[in-house]
Motif scaffolding. Structure first.
Motif, PDB file in Angstrom:
ATOM      1  N   TYR A 145      -0.293  12.197  -6.916  1.00  0.00           N
ATOM      2  CA  TYR A 145      -0.249  10.762  -6.695  1.00  0.00           C
ATOM      3  C   TYR A 145       1.194  10.289  -6.574  1.00  0.00           C
ATOM      4  CZ  TYR A 145      -5.091  10.773  -8.380  1.00  0.00           C
ATOM      5  OH  TYR A 145      -6.430  11.018  -8.557  1.00  0.00           O
ATOM      6  N   GLN A 187       0.845  -1.197   0.000  1.00  0.00           N
ATOM      7  CA  GLN A 187       0.000   0.000   0.000  1.00  0.00           C
ATOM      8  C   GLN A 187       0.876   1.241   0.000  1.00  0.00           C
ATOM      9  OE1 GLN A 187      -2.756  -0.483   3.389  1.00  0.00           O
ATOM     10  NE2 GLN A 187      -4.400  -0.488   1.867  1.00  0.00           N
ATOM     11  N   GLN A 237      -3.536   6.812  -3.157  1.00  0.00           N
ATOM     12  CA  GLN A 237      -4.902   7.272  -3.390  1.00  0.00           C
ATOM     13  C   GLN A 237      -4.962   8.741  -3.814  1.00  0.00           C
ATOM     14  OE1 GLN A 237      -3.440   7.168  -0.500  1.00  0.00           O
ATOM     15  NE2 GLN A 237      -3.998   9.090   0.536  1.00  0.00           N
TER      16      GLN A 237
END
Length: 120
Positions: free
Chosen positions: A94, A3, A112
């Motif tokens: 981003y 992530q 995100q």
């Protein structure tokens, strides 16, 4: 599971500064090049800055001399120091990372996004 989480966006006046951070979480992978992209409303996502694992950097012409990308490999983190901000820098920013997993799979991962708004 990999992530990417960005932070540090916000509202700033023209001429001001912001520092974005992006942390890669998870385990059992190798991070290669990392970068910052941005996308303004109605426009495509463009590269802002890129940094290799060894620290070689590359910038879009529009941000050269104003933005600085850096990374801390021990913390799996990259930063984007933005100075002399202009209204045209307004966009969602981003973070991306080129990652090879423990099983040998290569892929590009994205965060995100974090909103940066430059306005008086």
């Amino acid at each position: 599971q990999v992530q990417l989480v960005e932070s540090g966006g916000g509202l700033v006046q023209p001429g001001g500064s912001l520092r974005l951070s992006c942390v890669v979480s998870g385990s059992g992978f190798i991070i290669g090049g990392m970068g910052w992209f941005r996308q303004a409303p109605g426009k495509q996502r463009d590269l802002v800055a890129h940094i290799t694992r060894s620290g070689v950097t590359n910038y879009a012409d529009s941000v050269k001399g104003r933005f600085t990308i850096s990374r801390d490999n021990a913390k799996n983190t990259i930063y984007l120091q933005m100075s002399s901000l202009k209204p045209e820098d307004t966009a969602v920013y981003y973070c991306s990372a080129a990652i090879t997993t423990a099983s040998g799979l290569f892929n590009t991962y994205w965060g995100q996004g974090t909103q940066v708004t430059v306005s008086s």
